[in-house]
Scaffold this motif. Structure first.
Motif, PDB file in Angstrom:
ATOM      1  N   LEU A   1       1.615   4.112  -2.994  1.00  0.00           N
ATOM      2  CA  LEU A   1       1.227   5.502  -2.838  1.00  0.00           C
ATOM      3  C   LEU A   1       2.425   6.425  -2.902  1.00  0.00           C
ATOM      4  CD1 LEU A   1      -1.525   5.168  -0.215  1.00  0.00           C
ATOM      5  CD2 LEU A   1      -1.716   6.207  -2.460  1.00  0.00           C
ATOM      6  N   GLU A   2       3.500   5.955  -2.307  1.00  0.00           N
ATOM      7  CA  GLU A   2       4.691   6.788  -2.300  1.00  0.00           C
ATOM      8  C   GLU A   2       5.086   7.130  -3.733  1.00  0.00           C
ATOM      9  OE1 GLU A   2       8.845   6.006  -0.399  1.00  0.00           O
ATOM     10  OE2 GLU A   2       7.262   5.232   0.868  1.00  0.00           O
TER      11      GLU A   2
ATOM     12  N   ARG B   1       0.804  -1.189   0.000  1.00  0.00           N
ATOM     13  CA  ARG B   1       0.000   0.000   0.000  1.00  0.00           C
ATOM     14  C   ARG B   1       0.851   1.258   0.000  1.00  0.00           C
ATOM     15  NH1 ARG B   1      -1.316   3.764   3.323  1.00  0.00           N
ATOM     16  NH2 ARG B   1       0.313   2.910   4.599  1.00  0.00           N
ATOM     17  N   SER B   2       1.759   1.314   0.965  1.00  0.00           N
ATOM     18  CA  SER B   2       2.512   2.554   1.070  1.00  0.00           C
ATOM     19  C   SER B   2       3.481   2.679  -0.106  1.00  0.00           C
ATOM     20  CB  SER B   2       3.246   2.626   2.393  1.00  0.00           C
ATOM     21  OG  SER B   2       4.398   1.848   2.349  1.00  0.00           O
TER      22      SER B   2
ATOM     23  N   TYR C   1      -8.101  10.165   3.669  1.00  0.00           N
ATOM     24  CA  TYR C   1      -7.795   9.966   2.246  1.00  0.00           C
ATOM     25  C   TYR C   1      -8.630  10.821   1.295  1.00  0.00           C
ATOM     26  CZ  TYR C   1      -4.221   6.443   2.452  1.00  0.00           C
ATOM     27  OH  TYR C   1      -3.037   5.813   2.639  1.00  0.00           O
TER      28      TYR C   1
ATOM     29  N   LYS D   1       3.265   7.130  -6.186  1.00  0.00           N
ATOM     30  CA  LYS D   1       2.243   7.915  -6.818  1.00  0.00           C
ATOM     31  C   LYS D   1       2.595   9.391  -6.772  1.00  0.00           C
ATOM     32  CE  LYS D   1      -1.533   9.312  -4.663  1.00  0.00           C
ATOM     33  NZ  LYS D   1      -2.749   9.196  -3.904  1.00  0.00           N
TER      34      LYS D   1
END
Lengths: 439, 311
Positions: free
Chosen positions: A9-10, A5-6, A392, A12
């Motif tokens: 997103l990172e 997940r992280s 979020y 992203k």
């Protein structure tokens, strides 16, 4: 052993800025490839669909299981799953969309990244899509415009939060699964006083665990899930309200039950402590199931975040992580819609949930999951109300960034360097600085 | 004989200079000067909804006066000075001592020591970060048992996780990695000191400490000054170690945040935070100015007073 997940997103956020500066010089090149690609596209049958995705890990599952299953009922449509590595996905997709060479179906990141694509006119409006009826509003919330009117991606998968526990240690110490907060802390106390096991496997070195596995995991029970999340968005509730202070207070109580030196314990350390049977309970995200299946040689189970009183409604964090939309300039929209409607079916949901345990389909279908722990996680959707992480949607658009602030204060609250009240005050004043409804 | 004729007969245009310096200059301008100037210009703009417009010094004013930004900025700058101070107080004196020991003519295996001490400098900072996290880990690390075995067990703590000790611990790790550089530079200078001078001091009755203090140290002062300025520039650009060990949020509570990590978060964004190119450029410009001022003060007050000796 890296957090999916992280990590996703990172990259992203990183790639986003890169594209802004990097696309210009590449326009000529991408145009050229676009021309090349479109010329080959013309040769192919009209009913060929191409899917853009960052899940290169799942490429085999798509080609061996999912696409053949789709072709059984739709033999005329050829589907091509064309993933890009997660770190390059956002920038590659941007460039392809600008050049007009992107696939017909686009896998969507949640919230602002996908919303920006829609605003730029790259994603088609999905409001007329029939398959959308299979999804709840919570499931759809990650890919809808701020006013809630336009849906631009269909939900595909989410990750759930809860606690994973070592069944052997529980049997050895004669423990039962805690249902209420009192029972939870009593269980932790028993493990601490009657054994050498670490009660709770979590550290604060990486900070995100404290917020994601801590605050967002146990919090929904305090702020009543969606009700609290929406009240925060509308400005009716503040982060200094009792619900949030109480969440921080409960987090602060975790400290005595964490391992020695938890301040320097990283995410992978926590996973190892649990899989090596040195810790009894692990605050989890469902994506951990795959890791634990591979590494742990004992039986483990899961329980949802405990509630205040037995029998109370429970709330779980059922976080929307992946969606799928249609390229606005696709020449094959009808086939794309057929495919999306099929992705909303029970058949797809069953296939996907079993092939990628820990990533749960978001549709309302009752499906059978074979993995027992994933099944356990999934069953909470029937008993509890689902919500998503409250930082979020919209609330992390400004500076200071609510999600990043939550990482920081949650870690500090657990470390004991900040009081729950001070933590609530800090995040509220941060949000107040740029978010109008909270002013 | 006209004077102009004489002028014409002077040297032809030095094409060889263009030929030899041109390529280097071109690369330098394209990849170093232009990006630097572009960053300076970018820091004067602001972007909103994809449109950028000129705002003058507004970004800098925000950075220094707006609470949201200034707290993080001053905190990072303060941490940077602490980081630098630890290097100056620990890395360079140790480098000097090591160099003096290595240059002792009676030392055996000096080549081996030299290689071993210099080795970490060549390792990737990611590996350094990983290895030290393992060594210091309260869960798997060996440092706790080591401390117990020498009777200091009660002093062990999760050093990398505590606000009070995280930055100092990281600075020590960095010192450990880079101590080879001052050592090598000073060592090379020490080897250059002619034996006659040292011999003369011995004949004059100086013991080895006096020889070092009165003869060698003054001769290596210019090198120590150069080492200091190199340390200053490297420390104020530091980023990798913090990022590798603590991530871009430089926890706990930004206690390990340096200008480098602050710049990274601002420019690229982090997690759900979107990056801002113009604010990032403003941070980068301030970093550049701080380093520039530091180097200029050094040149003005120290470099001019240093006397170099010709042997």
């Amino acid at each position: 052993m890296f957090n999916v997940r992280s990590a996703s997103l990172e990259t992203k956020t990183e790639t986003k800025t890169e594209t802004k500066t990097a696309t210009k010089p590449f326009t000529k090149l991408t145009c050229l490839t676009a021309i090349l690609l479109s010329s080959t596209g013309a040769v192919q049958a009209a009913n060929t669909l191409s899917i853009e995705s960052w899940r290169s890990d799942d490429a085999n599952i798509w080609s061996d299981v999912i696409i053949p299953a789709f072709n059984k009922s739709h033999p005329d449509t050829k589907v091509n799953f064309a993933p890009t590595p997660p770190t390059e996905y956002n920038s590659a997709l941007q460039a392809k969309l600008k050049a007009g060479s992107a696939g017909d179906l686009i896998t969507c990141r949640p919230f602002d990244t996908a919303l920006d694509l829609y605003k730029d006119g790259h994603l088609a409006n999905l409001n007329p899509l029939k398959g959308l009826e299979q999804f709840s509003d919570v499931a759809k919330s990650a890919w809808v415009t701020d006013d809630g009117k336009d849906q631009f991606c269909m939900p595909v998968a989410s990750v759930l939060h809860g606690f994973v526990y070592n069944k052997e240690i529980f049997a050895e110490l004669n423990l039962s699964v805690p249902k209420t907060r009192d029972e939870f802390f009593k269980t932790l106390e028993t493990i601490k006083s009657e054994s050498r096991y670490i009660p709770l496997a979590m550290g604060t070195a990486d900070q995100w665990e404290a917020a994601t596995m801590g605050f967002q995991n146990i919090g929904p029970n305090h702020w009543k899930g969606e009700k609290g999340r929406k009240a925060l968005l509308s400005g009716e509730e503040k982060l200094t309200d009792p619900a949030y202070v109480d969440t921080f207070k409960e987090l602060a109580q975790w400290k005595p039950y964490l391992g020695r030196g938890f301040e320097a314990q990283k995410y992978s350390d926590s996973q190892n402590l649990f899989t090596l049977s040195r810790a009894a309970i692990y605050p989890a995200g469902s994506w951990d199931i795959q890791t634990f299946n591979n590494q742990a040689d004992f039986e483990f189970g899961a329980f949802p975040p405990p509630v205040a009183k037995a029998g109370e409604t429970c709330y779980i964090s059922d976080h929307t992580d992946m969606g799928i939309g249609i390229n606005a300039s696709s020449t094959n929209k009808e086939a794309a819609q057929v495919f999306l409607n099929w992705m909303a079916s029970k058949e797809f949901a069953t296939l996907y949930a079993n092939e990628v345990p820990g990533f749960f389909p978001l549709s309302d279908h009752q499906i059978n999951i074979k993995d027992p722990v994933a099944q356990e996680f999934m069953s909470w959707r029937q008993q509890c109300e689902s919500t998503i992480r409250n930082s979020y949607q919209i609330l992390s658009r400004g500076t200071p960034n609510l999600e990043n602030q939550l990482w920081n204060v949650s870690a500090q609250v657990i470390n004991g360097t900040m009081t729950p009240e001070a933590a609530a005050k800090e995040v509220q004043s941060g949000l107040k600085q740029w978010y109008k409804p909270q002013q | 004989m006209k004077p102009s004729n004489q002028h014409d007969e002077k040297k032809p245009f030095p094409w060889h200079l263009v030929f030899f310096l041109g390529p280097g200059l071109l690369i330098y301008v394209v990849f170093s000067v232009y990006p630097l100037l572009d960053t300076l210009v970018l820091s004067l703009y602001n972007e909103q909804q994809g449109q950028s417009h000129f705002v003058g010094l507004q970004n800098f004013i925000t950075l220094i006066t707006d609470d949201t930004w200034s707290q993080a900025f001053w905190n990072a700058l303060g941490n940077n000075f602490t980081f630098f101070a630890i290097h100056m107080l620990v890395q360079n004196p140790i480098g000097l001592i090591l160099a003096v020991l290595l240059s002792a003519p009676k030392l055996r295996l000096s080549g081996t020591y030299r290689t071993l001490i210099f080795m970490p400098t060549m390792l990737s900072v990611v590996i350094i970060g990983f290895v030290w996290q393992l060594l210091l880990s309260p869960i798997w690390g060996i440092s706790e048992n080591f401390l117990y075995s020498i009777g200091l067990g009660q002093y062990f703590d999760a050093w990398l996780g505590k606000e009070s000790s995280a930055l100092i611990t990281l600075a020590f790790i960095s010192v450990w990695q880079f101590v080879g550089i001052p050592m090598m530079l000073i060592y090379a200078t020490l080897l250059n000191i002619p034996d006659d001078i040292v011999d003369a001091s011995v004949v004059d009755g100086a013991n080895s400490f006096q020889t070092f203090w009165h003869i060698k140290l003054p001769l290596i002062l210019p090198t120590i000054a150069m080492v200091s300025i190199l340390t200053f520039v490297a420390n104020f650009n530091a980023f990798e170690l913090i990022y590798a060990v603590k991530g871009a949020l430089a926890g706990p509570d930004f206690s390990t945040d340096l200008m480098g990590t602050f710049f990274y978060r601002t420019f690229f964004g982090f997690q759900l935070q979107q990056g801002s190119a113009s604010m990032g450029a403003a941070v980068a410009t301030l970093m550049f100015l701080i380093i520039l001022v530091g180097v200029m003060l050094f040149l003005f007050f120290i470099q001019r007073r240093i006397q170099r000796f010709q042997f």
